[in-house]
Write an enzyme that holds these catalytic residues in place. Sequence first.
Site, PDB file in Angstrom:
ATOM      1  N   HIS A  17      -4.972 -28.152 -23.240  1.00  0.00           N
ATOM      2  CA  HIS A  17      -5.764 -29.307 -22.786  1.00  0.00           C
ATOM      3  C   HIS A  17      -4.998 -30.601 -23.053  1.00  0.00           C
ATOM      4  O   HIS A  17      -4.922 -31.486 -22.217  1.00  0.00           O
ATOM      5  CB  HIS A  17      -7.086 -29.396 -23.557  1.00  0.00           C
ATOM      6  CG  HIS A  17      -8.085 -28.317 -23.256  1.00  0.00           C
ATOM      7  ND1 HIS A  17      -8.580 -27.474 -24.220  1.00  0.00           N
ATOM      8  CD2 HIS A  17      -8.694 -27.955 -22.109  1.00  0.00           C
ATOM      9  CE1 HIS A  17      -9.453 -26.641 -23.675  1.00  0.00           C
ATOM     10  NE2 HIS A  17      -9.534 -26.896 -22.391  1.00  0.00           N
ATOM     11  N   LYS A  41     -22.852 -22.342 -21.431  1.00  0.00           N
ATOM     12  CA  LYS A  41     -21.963 -21.746 -22.437  1.00  0.00           C
ATOM     13  C   LYS A  41     -22.562 -21.882 -23.834  1.00  0.00           C
ATOM     14  O   LYS A  41     -22.982 -22.972 -24.222  1.00  0.00           O
ATOM     15  CB  LYS A  41     -20.605 -22.474 -22.433  1.00  0.00           C
ATOM     16  CG  LYS A  41     -19.684 -22.029 -21.321  1.00  0.00           C
ATOM     17  CD  LYS A  41     -18.279 -22.580 -21.518  1.00  0.00           C
ATOM     18  CE  LYS A  41     -17.329 -22.023 -20.469  1.00  0.00           C
ATOM     19  NZ  LYS A  41     -15.975 -22.554 -20.595  1.00  0.00           N
ATOM     20  N   ARG A  90      -3.858 -23.520 -14.240  1.00  0.00           N
ATOM     21  CA  ARG A  90      -3.007 -22.592 -14.974  1.00  0.00           C
ATOM     22  C   ARG A  90      -2.618 -21.448 -14.022  1.00  0.00           C
ATOM     23  O   ARG A  90      -2.011 -21.669 -13.015  1.00  0.00           O
ATOM     24  CB  ARG A  90      -3.750 -22.104 -16.220  1.00  0.00           C
ATOM     25  CG  ARG A  90      -4.002 -23.216 -17.246  1.00  0.00           C
ATOM     26  CD  ARG A  90      -5.001 -22.804 -18.287  1.00  0.00           C
ATOM     27  NE  ARG A  90      -6.268 -22.458 -17.655  1.00  0.00           N
ATOM     28  CZ  ARG A  90      -7.252 -21.793 -18.226  1.00  0.00           C
ATOM     29  NH1 ARG A  90      -7.112 -21.385 -19.457  1.00  0.00           N
ATOM     30  NH2 ARG A  90      -8.369 -21.546 -17.567  1.00  0.00           N
ATOM     31  N   SER A 129      -9.665 -21.527 -24.494  1.00  0.00           N
ATOM     32  CA  SER A 129     -10.432 -21.665 -25.740  1.00  0.00           C
ATOM     33  C   SER A 129     -10.919 -20.304 -26.212  1.00  0.00           C
ATOM     34  O   SER A 129     -10.944 -20.033 -27.417  1.00  0.00           O
ATOM     35  CB  SER A 129     -11.607 -22.621 -25.516  1.00  0.00           C
ATOM     36  OG  SER A 129     -11.122 -23.880 -25.135  1.00  0.00           O
TER      37      SER A 129
HETATM   38  N1  COA Z   1      -5.498 -25.474 -21.489  1.00  0.00           N
HETATM   39  C1  COA Z   1      -6.242 -24.586 -22.170  1.00  0.00           C
HETATM   40  N2  COA Z   1      -7.406 -24.092 -21.714  1.00  0.00           N
HETATM   41  C2  COA Z   1      -7.814 -24.532 -20.533  1.00  0.00           C
HETATM   42  C3  COA Z   1      -7.106 -25.454 -19.771  1.00  0.00           C
HETATM   43  C4  COA Z   1      -5.887 -25.938 -20.294  1.00  0.00           C
HETATM   44  N3  COA Z   1      -5.129 -26.796 -19.641  1.00  0.00           N
HETATM   45  N4  COA Z   1      -7.772 -25.678 -18.638  1.00  0.00           N
HETATM   46  C5  COA Z   1      -8.867 -24.928 -18.695  1.00  0.00           C
HETATM   47  N5  COA Z   1      -8.889 -24.229 -19.837  1.00  0.00           N
HETATM   48  C6  COA Z   1      -9.848 -23.219 -20.237  1.00  0.00           C
HETATM   49  C7  COA Z   1     -10.822 -23.654 -21.272  1.00  0.00           C
HETATM   50  O1  COA Z   1     -10.292 -23.432 -22.557  1.00  0.00           O
HETATM   51  C8  COA Z   1     -11.998 -22.736 -20.964  1.00  0.00           C
HETATM   52  O2  COA Z   1     -11.740 -21.493 -21.554  1.00  0.00           O
HETATM   53  P1  COA Z   1     -12.892 -20.469 -21.961  1.00  0.00           P
HETATM   54  O3  COA Z   1     -13.808 -20.346 -20.787  1.00  0.00           O
HETATM   55  O4  COA Z   1     -12.104 -19.270 -22.269  1.00  0.00           O
HETATM   56  O5  COA Z   1     -13.585 -21.042 -23.156  1.00  0.00           O
HETATM   57  C9  COA Z   1     -11.921 -22.564 -19.447  1.00  0.00           C
HETATM   58  O6  COA Z   1     -10.604 -22.854 -19.107  1.00  0.00           O
HETATM   59  C10 COA Z   1     -12.779 -23.506 -18.668  1.00  0.00           C
HETATM   60  O7  COA Z   1     -12.831 -24.675 -19.403  1.00  0.00           O
HETATM   61  P2  COA Z   1     -13.255 -26.137 -19.069  1.00  0.00           P
HETATM   62  O8  COA Z   1     -12.139 -26.848 -18.426  1.00  0.00           O
HETATM   63  O9  COA Z   1     -13.772 -26.714 -20.324  1.00  0.00           O
HETATM   64  O10 COA Z   1     -14.326 -25.976 -18.016  1.00  0.00           O
HETATM   65  P3  COA Z   1     -15.777 -25.399 -18.150  1.00  0.00           P
HETATM   66  O11 COA Z   1     -15.869 -24.292 -17.183  1.00  0.00           O
HETATM   67  O12 COA Z   1     -16.183 -25.132 -19.534  1.00  0.00           O
HETATM   68  O13 COA Z   1     -16.595 -26.627 -17.678  1.00  0.00           O
HETATM   69  C11 COA Z   1     -16.956 -28.547 -16.403  1.00  0.00           C
HETATM   70  C12 COA Z   1     -16.227 -27.279 -16.518  1.00  0.00           C
HETATM   71  C13 COA Z   1     -17.494 -28.955 -17.760  1.00  0.00           C
HETATM   72  C14 COA Z   1     -15.994 -29.600 -15.977  1.00  0.00           C
HETATM   73  C15 COA Z   1     -18.048 -28.350 -15.368  1.00  0.00           C
HETATM   74  O14 COA Z   1     -18.830 -27.235 -15.723  1.00  0.00           O
HETATM   75  C16 COA Z   1     -18.930 -29.547 -15.211  1.00  0.00           C
HETATM   76  O15 COA Z   1     -18.523 -30.543 -14.680  1.00  0.00           O
HETATM   77  N6  COA Z   1     -20.162 -29.443 -15.671  1.00  0.00           N
HETATM   78  C17 COA Z   1     -21.145 -30.513 -15.569  1.00  0.00           C
HETATM   79  C18 COA Z   1     -22.256 -30.127 -14.644  1.00  0.00           C
HETATM   80  C19 COA Z   1     -21.851 -30.358 -13.235  1.00  0.00           C
HETATM   81  O16 COA Z   1     -21.602 -31.459 -12.819  1.00  0.00           O
HETATM   82  N7  COA Z   1     -21.827 -29.266 -12.467  1.00  0.00           N
HETATM   83  C20 COA Z   1     -21.517 -29.291 -11.073  1.00  0.00           C
HETATM   84  C21 COA Z   1     -20.077 -29.040 -10.848  1.00  0.00           C
HETATM   85  S1  COA Z   1     -19.744 -28.991  -9.138  1.00  0.00           S
END
Ligand code: COA
Length: 160
Positions: A17, A41, A90, A129
Amino acid sequence: MKLALYSGTFDPITKGHREIIKRASKMCDTLVVAVLNNSAKKTLFSLEERKEMVEEVLKDIENIEVVEHSGLLANYMNEIGCKYIIRGLRAVVDYEYELSLAYGNYDVSNGEIETVFIPASKEYLYVSSSVVRELALYKGKLDNYLDDFVIEKIKKRFEE
Ligand code: COA
């Protein structure tokens, strides 16, 4: 770009990240990093703990503002006048999920919000993560993936 946003659950924030955020910070005047309360989550760390770790890990990047948020991202972005989301890409598995988020945010904002993708560096292609949570659970080596501050927190969490 003047203002852009990088959001995530950050449970916990990884070096992967951080790498994307550092590169994104060079593309805009201010980068808002939003730590999301994601109802889909069940997290290891509370929202406050995740935000504290994000602030600590990013403290040397000057043009960053860390916020916490729950609810629709597009609504929050509208409130702060931000039109650009930065996401890291990724491996191929990210593509479909990221595409659905990007189109979702584009549609819900009537075409106002664009998503900009930054390709992750080779060393972080498979970091996530959940991988680091599993490594921590089984006492694996974490320093390639996490900052020291986060390593201490996650070790402590699994001792509790
Ligand atoms: N390095 C390490 N890990 C990464 C990464 C990076 N560069 N990019 C993504 N990841 C991983 C995260 O660690 C996470 O891993 P895990 O699922 O194993 O724990 C996974 O990829 C996804 O992580 P994240 O980027 O935090 O996205 P998310 O799926 O948890 O949430 C949001 C994405 C929060 C941006 C999205 O759900 C959101 O905007 N929610 C708000 C509600 C909303 O507006 N929804 C409508 C969307 S259209």
